[in-house]
Motif scaffolding. Sequence first.
Motif, PDB file in Angstrom:
ATOM      1  N   THR A  29      18.574 -13.651 -35.214  1.00 45.86           N
ATOM      2  CA  THR A  29      19.738 -13.590 -34.324  1.00 45.86           C
ATOM      3  C   THR A  29      21.061 -13.654 -35.085  1.00 45.86           C
ATOM      4  O   THR A  29      22.126 -13.557 -34.473  1.00 45.86           O
ATOM      5  CB  THR A  29      19.698 -14.720 -33.276  1.00 45.86           C
ATOM      6  N   GLY A  30      21.001 -13.838 -36.395  1.00 49.08           N
ATOM      7  CA  GLY A  30      22.200 -13.850 -37.214  1.00 49.08           C
ATOM      8  C   GLY A  30      22.872 -15.203 -37.354  1.00 49.08           C
ATOM      9  O   GLY A  30      23.949 -15.290 -37.941  1.00 49.08           O
ATOM     10  N   LEU A  31      22.261 -16.255 -36.825  1.00 49.56           N
ATOM     11  CA  LEU A  31      22.844 -17.590 -36.977  1.00 49.56           C
ATOM     12  C   LEU A  31      22.770 -18.076 -38.418  1.00 49.56           C
ATOM     13  O   LEU A  31      23.660 -18.787 -38.885  1.00 49.56           O
ATOM     14  CB  LEU A  31      22.143 -18.600 -36.068  1.00 49.56           C
ATOM     15  N   LEU A  32      21.695 -17.712 -39.109  1.00 49.74           N
ATOM     16  CA  LEU A  32      21.512 -18.103 -40.507  1.00 49.74           C
ATOM     17  C   LEU A  32      21.230 -16.865 -41.351  1.00 49.74           C
ATOM     18  O   LEU A  32      20.543 -15.953 -40.900  1.00 49.74           O
ATOM     19  CB  LEU A  32      20.335 -19.069 -40.656  1.00 49.74           C
ATOM     20  N   GLU A  33      21.764 -16.877 -42.563  1.00 45.11           N
ATOM     21  CA  GLU A  33      21.470 -15.817 -43.522  1.00 45.11           C
ATOM     22  C   GLU A  33      20.900 -16.461 -44.779  1.00 45.11           C
ATOM     23  O   GLU A  33      21.473 -17.420 -45.299  1.00 45.11           O
ATOM     24  CB  GLU A  33      22.736 -15.064 -43.900  1.00 45.11           C
ATOM     25  N   GLY A  40      10.065  -8.094 -51.545  1.00 44.80           N
ATOM     26  CA  GLY A  40       9.037  -8.066 -50.506  1.00 44.80           C
ATOM     27  C   GLY A  40       9.536  -8.509 -49.143  1.00 44.80           C
ATOM     28  O   GLY A  40       8.784  -8.583 -48.189  1.00 44.80           O
ATOM     29  N   GLY A  41      10.829  -8.868 -49.052  1.00 44.31           N
ATOM     30  CA  GLY A  41      11.420  -9.261 -47.777  1.00 44.31           C
ATOM     31  C   GLY A  41      11.343 -10.746 -47.470  1.00 44.31           C
ATOM     32  O   GLY A  41      11.658 -11.170 -46.365  1.00 44.31           O
ATOM     33  N   HIS A  42      10.950 -11.549 -48.450  1.00 38.18           N
ATOM     34  CA  HIS A  42      10.836 -12.993 -48.242  1.00 38.18           C
ATOM     35  C   HIS A  42      12.177 -13.676 -48.483  1.00 38.18           C
ATOM     36  O   HIS A  42      12.834 -13.436 -49.485  1.00 38.18           O
ATOM     37  CB  HIS A  42       9.780 -13.587 -49.179  1.00 38.18           C
ATOM     38  N   ALA A  43      12.562 -14.533 -47.542  1.00 37.36           N
ATOM     39  CA  ALA A  43      13.841 -15.234 -47.625  1.00 37.36           C
ATOM     40  C   ALA A  43      13.746 -16.454 -48.528  1.00 37.36           C
ATOM     41  O   ALA A  43      12.728 -17.145 -48.556  1.00 37.36           O
ATOM     42  CB  ALA A  43      14.286 -15.661 -46.233  1.00 37.36           C
ATOM     43  N   ARG A  44      14.818 -16.713 -49.248  1.00 39.37           N
ATOM     44  CA  ARG A  44      14.966 -17.931 -50.036  1.00 39.37           C
ATOM     45  C   ARG A  44      16.281 -18.567 -49.604  1.00 39.37           C
ATOM     46  O   ARG A  44      17.293 -17.896 -49.440  1.00 39.37           O
ATOM     47  CB  ARG A  44      14.997 -17.632 -51.539  1.00 39.37           C
ATOM     48  N   TRP A  45      16.235 -19.878 -49.413  1.00 37.49           N
ATOM     49  CA  TRP A  45      17.327 -20.610 -48.786  1.00 37.49           C
ATOM     50  C   TRP A  45      17.877 -21.721 -49.669  1.00 37.49           C
ATOM     51  O   TRP A  45      17.137 -22.364 -50.393  1.00 37.49           O
ATOM     52  CB  TRP A  45      16.830 -21.234 -47.494  1.00 37.49           C
ATOM     53  N   ASP A  46      19.150 -21.993 -49.519  1.00 35.71           N
ATOM     54  CA  ASP A  46      19.801 -23.161 -50.114  1.00 35.71           C
ATOM     55  C   ASP A  46      19.884 -24.209 -48.993  1.00 35.71           C
ATOM     56  O   ASP A  46      20.610 -24.014 -48.012  1.00 35.71           O
ATOM     57  CB  ASP A  46      21.194 -22.774 -50.608  1.00 35.71           C
ATOM     58  N   ILE A  47      19.136 -25.276 -49.127  1.00 38.28           N
ATOM     59  CA  ILE A  47      19.039 -26.276 -48.063  1.00 38.28           C
ATOM     60  C   ILE A  47      20.407 -26.840 -47.689  1.00 38.28           C
ATOM     61  O   ILE A  47      20.730 -26.975 -46.510  1.00 38.28           O
ATOM     62  CB  ILE A  47      18.081 -27.424 -48.456  1.00 38.28           C
ATOM     63  N   ASP A  48      21.222 -27.162 -48.666  1.00 39.76           N
ATOM     64  CA  ASP A  48      22.530 -27.755 -48.377  1.00 39.76           C
ATOM     65  C   ASP A  48      23.427 -26.797 -47.600  1.00 39.76           C
ATOM     66  O   ASP A  48      24.130 -27.202 -46.678  1.00 39.76           O
ATOM     67  CB  ASP A  48      23.227 -28.187 -49.668  1.00 39.76           C
ATOM     68  N   LYS A  49      23.395 -25.525 -47.943  1.00 36.69           N
ATOM     69  CA  LYS A  49      24.214 -24.541 -47.230  1.00 36.69           C
ATOM     70  C   LYS A  49      23.740 -24.375 -45.794  1.00 36.69           C
ATOM     71  O   LYS A  49      24.553 -24.258 -44.870  1.00 36.69           O
ATOM     72  CB  LYS A  49      24.194 -23.199 -47.952  1.00 36.69           C
ATOM     73  N   VAL A  50      22.430 -24.381 -45.592  1.00 37.99           N
ATOM     74  CA  VAL A  50      21.899 -24.242 -44.234  1.00 37.99           C
ATOM     75  C   VAL A  50      22.252 -25.476 -43.412  1.00 37.99           C
ATOM     76  O   VAL A  50      22.672 -25.352 -42.258  1.00 37.99           O
ATOM     77  CB  VAL A  50      20.377 -23.995 -44.243  1.00 37.99           C
ATOM     78  N   ARG A  51      22.113 -26.660 -43.983  1.00 40.61           N
ATOM     79  CA  ARG A  51      22.500 -27.887 -43.275  1.00 40.61           C
ATOM     80  C   ARG A  51      23.964 -27.827 -42.843  1.00 40.61           C
ATOM     81  O   ARG A  51      24.312 -28.159 -41.720  1.00 40.61           O
ATOM     82  CB  ARG A  51      22.295 -29.110 -44.171  1.00 40.61           C
ATOM     83  N   SER A  52      24.806 -27.405 -43.762  1.00 38.30           N
ATOM     84  CA  SER A  52      26.229 -27.304 -43.472  1.00 38.30           C
ATOM     85  C   SER A  52      26.495 -26.295 -42.354  1.00 38.30           C
ATOM     86  O   SER A  52      27.290 -26.556 -41.450  1.00 38.30           O
ATOM     87  CB  SER A  52      26.977 -26.893 -44.741  1.00 38.30           C
ATOM     88  N   ARG A  53      25.821 -25.172 -42.396  1.00 39.67           N
ATOM     89  CA  ARG A  53      25.992 -24.138 -41.366  1.00 39.67           C
ATOM     90  C   ARG A  53      25.541 -24.653 -39.997  1.00 39.67           C
ATOM     91  O   ARG A  53      26.231 -24.463 -38.993  1.00 39.67           O
ATOM     92  CB  ARG A  53      25.193 -22.899 -41.756  1.00 39.67           C
ATOM     93  N   LEU A  54      24.391 -25.308 -39.952  1.00 40.21           N
ATOM     94  CA  LEU A  54      23.892 -25.843 -38.683  1.00 40.21           C
ATOM     95  C   LEU A  54      24.820 -26.925 -38.142  1.00 40.21           C
ATOM     96  O   LEU A  54      25.055 -27.000 -36.940  1.00 40.21           O
ATOM     97  CB  LEU A  54      22.458 -26.377 -38.846  1.00 40.21           C
ATOM     98  N   ARG A  55      25.345 -27.750 -39.024  1.00 44.84           N
ATOM     99  CA  ARG A  55      26.291 -28.800 -38.621  1.00 44.84           C
ATOM    100  C   ARG A  55      27.547 -28.161 -38.018  1.00 44.84           C
ATOM    101  O   ARG A  55      28.042 -28.587 -36.982  1.00 44.84           O
ATOM    102  CB  ARG A  55      26.656 -29.668 -39.832  1.00 44.84           C
ATOM    103  N   GLU A  59      28.958 -28.536 -34.160  1.00 39.46           N
ATOM    104  CA  GLU A  59      30.296 -29.045 -33.851  1.00 39.46           C
ATOM    105  C   GLU A  59      31.045 -28.080 -32.946  1.00 39.46           C
ATOM    106  O   GLU A  59      31.762 -28.502 -32.046  1.00 39.46           O
ATOM    107  CB  GLU A  59      31.066 -29.272 -35.152  1.00 39.46           C
ATOM    108  N   ARG A  60      30.880 -26.795 -33.165  1.00 38.45           N
ATOM    109  CA  ARG A  60      31.538 -25.784 -32.319  1.00 38.45           C
ATOM    110  C   ARG A  60      30.982 -25.798 -30.902  1.00 38.45           C
ATOM    111  O   ARG A  60      31.698 -25.494 -29.949  1.00 38.45           O
ATOM    112  CB  ARG A  60      31.368 -24.395 -32.907  1.00 38.45           C
ATOM    113  N   ALA A  61      29.720 -26.146 -30.772  1.00 41.58           N
ATOM    114  CA  ALA A  61      29.068 -26.142 -29.463  1.00 41.58           C
ATOM    115  C   ALA A  61      29.504 -27.334 -28.599  1.00 41.58           C
ATOM    116  O   ALA A  61      29.348 -27.305 -27.390  1.00 41.58           O
ATOM    117  CB  ALA A  61      27.547 -26.155 -29.630  1.00 41.58           C
TER     118      ALA A  61
END
Length: 62
Positions: A29-33, A40-55, A59-61
Amino acid sequence: MTDGRLVTTAELARALGLSARTIQRYRQTGLLEPELVSAGGHARWDIDKVRSRLRSLAERAE
């Protein structure tokens, strides 16, 4: 705090207490990148960046 390494979707989900399917849905849905997508199309994530994005989204919600 993490050591800066990139993690798989399953590892990210465990670290955040979410299901891997929830992470996949947020990605679709585009909430996280992911930080990186392998050839092969497998995602790799930075945990701290994702936490910050979700936070930020939470807050906006409010």
